[in-house]
Scaffold this active site. Structure first.
Site, PDB file in Angstrom:
ATOM      1  N   GLN A  63       0.816  -1.213   0.000  1.00 45.95           N
ATOM      2  CA  GLN A  63       0.000   0.000   0.000  1.00 45.95           C
ATOM      3  C   GLN A  63       0.847   1.259   0.000  1.00 45.95           C
ATOM      4  O   GLN A  63       2.062   1.231   0.225  1.00 45.95           O
ATOM      5  CB  GLN A  63      -0.917   0.010   1.226  1.00 45.95           C
ATOM      6  CG  GLN A  63      -0.171  -0.038   2.555  1.00 45.95           C
ATOM      7  CD  GLN A  63      -1.095  -0.235   3.734  1.00 45.95           C
ATOM      8  OE1 GLN A  63      -1.399   0.713   4.467  1.00 45.95           O
ATOM      9  NE2 GLN A  63      -1.567  -1.482   3.928  1.00 45.95           N
ATOM     10  N   GLU A  78       3.801   8.157   8.453  1.00 45.80           N
ATOM     11  CA  GLU A  78       3.733   7.322   9.653  1.00 45.80           C
ATOM     12  C   GLU A  78       5.125   6.878  10.102  1.00 45.80           C
ATOM     13  O   GLU A  78       6.060   6.781   9.303  1.00 45.80           O
ATOM     14  CB  GLU A  78       2.863   6.094   9.403  1.00 45.80           C
ATOM     15  CG  GLU A  78       3.331   5.200   8.276  1.00 45.80           C
ATOM     16  CD  GLU A  78       2.276   4.181   7.844  1.00 45.80           C
ATOM     17  OE1 GLU A  78       2.635   3.006   7.698  1.00 45.80           O
ATOM     18  OE2 GLU A  78       1.110   4.571   7.645  1.00 45.80           O
ATOM     19  N   HIS A  99       4.744   0.237   0.495  1.00 48.30           N
ATOM     20  CA  HIS A  99       5.234  -0.540   1.633  1.00 48.30           C
ATOM     21  C   HIS A  99       4.230  -1.613   2.029  1.00 48.30           C
ATOM     22  O   HIS A  99       3.079  -1.612   1.589  1.00 48.30           O
ATOM     23  CB  HIS A  99       5.508   0.374   2.839  1.00 48.30           C
ATOM     24  CG  HIS A  99       4.273   1.026   3.393  1.00 48.30           C
ATOM     25  ND1 HIS A  99       3.707   2.153   2.842  1.00 48.30           N
ATOM     26  CD2 HIS A  99       3.471   0.700   4.457  1.00 48.30           C
ATOM     27  CE1 HIS A  99       2.640   2.509   3.538  1.00 48.30           C
ATOM     28  NE2 HIS A  99       2.458   1.639   4.521  1.00 48.30           N
ATOM     29  N   ARG A 138      -4.179   0.393  -2.174  1.00 44.13           N
ATOM     30  CA  ARG A 138      -3.541  -0.929  -2.131  1.00 44.13           C
ATOM     31  C   ARG A 138      -3.006  -1.349  -3.488  1.00 44.13           C
ATOM     32  O   ARG A 138      -3.511  -0.936  -4.530  1.00 44.13           O
ATOM     33  CB  ARG A 138      -4.536  -1.967  -1.608  1.00 44.13           C
ATOM     34  CG  ARG A 138      -5.020  -1.682  -0.198  1.00 44.13           C
ATOM     35  CD  ARG A 138      -6.090  -2.664   0.260  1.00 44.13           C
ATOM     36  NE  ARG A 138      -6.503  -2.377   1.631  1.00 44.13           N
ATOM     37  CZ  ARG A 138      -7.432  -1.485   1.953  1.00 44.13           C
ATOM     38  NH1 ARG A 138      -8.069  -0.834   0.990  1.00 44.13           N
ATOM     39  NH2 ARG A 138      -7.748  -1.250   3.210  1.00 44.13           N
TER      40      ARG A 138
END
Length: 399
Positions: free
Chosen positions: A99, A136, A261, A280
């Site tokens: 994704q 993130e 990733h 995705r």
């Protein structure tokens, strides 16, 4: 009174989760023997935390909106209006989907577009569930946490797929030669590899797996695992074009927008901007929109940005303006002074006492938390002391 607010947070039961990781490590109950995948802590509407305010239990976003300046600080209240991050614990028994996440402008445009098209927020084919980006940072909680991220160098990709000597990939490699720059070459390769999603291409993936079974090395081992998990999925070949690596406990990786990733196995603490936007590209039965994924991807080779905790406060340095993560291991006589940033504090090991600092002892508060428990510390608490023996993770707004 300088208050701390214990949190009750929701667990997501995705199929790639584990039946025992969250229960054995953090002590969560699992009476229905479900696959527990993620613990969400924050104010996202798809997984809102509930805050304990005396005898009252209130959604965390409502608690903050009562007095944003006191809860977040004047700067954060002005910039964000509410808690700008989402804090998670991941428990991955199976590999998560390959994704990527959009940047801020892409998320705003995509969210508005899909709203205009009348696509329900919870629709399976929806790409954008909010208007925010999702950089993130993820820190290994288990002794090993396996992941993939970033394209390998073009020369390595070409070398790996030439060894297969499969007509399908030879054609893709020939098409790559039309381009002189890395970005165009990687995009050409990726779009070609995504054609493996055609059900008629299963025989190509089976040939690749047969090849992997006769090779040694980590990428080939994961290719076989992916095939066992997801069958003839396009993502089976991804270890030959993405970097695959293992984080040791306490190591973290930072992923900016547009970075392809996948998290593969283990437990981790994850901190991100407050978003659930996921595009995705494989290892999933869910919706895959190749055109939209290609639109948000960054086509350049890169090494994983692996981070170690820095300084006595265990900070993981990232460029994010929405979040900052810290990890601290406390000893029996060790205490720390907290600062002003609004925080969610998660205990992952042991038993820890948190006490707010106040000039008048009657205005201070003491809370004991143990593994699996978390609290929200607002800006107005001004600081606190932590003592005991255990491991704490802090998610906070950068000061």
């Amino acid at each position: 009174m300088k208050k701390l607010y214990p949190l009750q947070s929701s667990i997501k039961n995705y199929e790639w989760g584990s039946r025992d990781m969250l229960s054995s490590v953090l002590g969560f109950e699992n009476p229905k023997d479900e696959t527990q995948a993620e613990l969400w802590m924050g104010v996202h509407e798809r997984g809102m935390s509930m805050a304990q305010d005396g005898k009252e239990t209130v959604p965390l976003d409502q608690l903050i909106r009562r007095d944003p300046v006191a809860m977040l600080g004047e700067k954060a209240a002005k910039n964000f209006g509410n808690l700008p991050f989402l804090f998670k614990v991941l428990a991955a028994e199976k590999a998560l989907s390959i994704q990527a996440h959009p940047n801020k402008s892409q998320a705003e445009e995509g969210f508005a577009r899909e709203n205009k098209q009348g696509i329900p927020i919870d629709a399976g084919h929806r790409n954008y569930r909010d208007s925010n980006h999702k950089p993130e940072v993820t820190c290994a909680l288990s002794e090993e946490f396996w992941a993939m991220c970033g394209f390998r160098p073009v020369a390595q990709i070409v070398s790996e797929f030439k060894k297969l000597n499969i007509s399908f990939f030879n054609q893709i490699l020939d098409a790559m030669q039309k381009h002189s720059d890395e970005s165009a070459q990687l995009k050409e390769f990726f779009l070609g590899a995504m054609k493996l999603r055609d059900g008629k291409m299963a025989h190509v993936i089976e040939d690749v797996v047969h090849y992997a079974q006769h090779q040694q090395g980590v990428p080939y081992e994961w290719m076989q695992k992916f095939y066992e998990m997801y069958g003839a999925d396009a993502g089976v070949v991804s270890p030959l074009y993405l970097n695959i690596f293992c984080l040791k406990k306490g190591q973290a990786v930072y992923l900016p927008a547009g970075e392809l990733h996948a998290y593969l196995h283990g437990m981790a603490v994850e901190l991100m901007a407050n978003s659930d936007n996921v595009l995705r590209g494989g290892l999933t039965p869910k919706h895959v929109d190749v055109k939209e994924l290609t639109h948000v991807l960054t086509f350049k080779s890169s090494e994983p940005d692996i981070l170690e905790a820095q300084g006595p406060d265990g900070a993981y340095k990232t460029p994010s303006s929405e979040f900052e993560m810290h990890r601290v291991e406390l000893g029996p006589d060790y205490m720390i002074n907290g600062g002003n940033p609004a925080q969610i504090i998660l205990c992952t090991q042991g038993r820890v006492t948190l006490e707010t600092i106040a000039g008048n002892p009657n205005d201070s508060q003491r809370i004991v938390i143990q593994r699996g428990e978390s609290v929200f510390m607002p800006y107005h608490a001004g600081g606190y002391m932590a003592s005991g023996r255990g491991e704490l993770f802090f998610a906070q707004i950068p000061s």
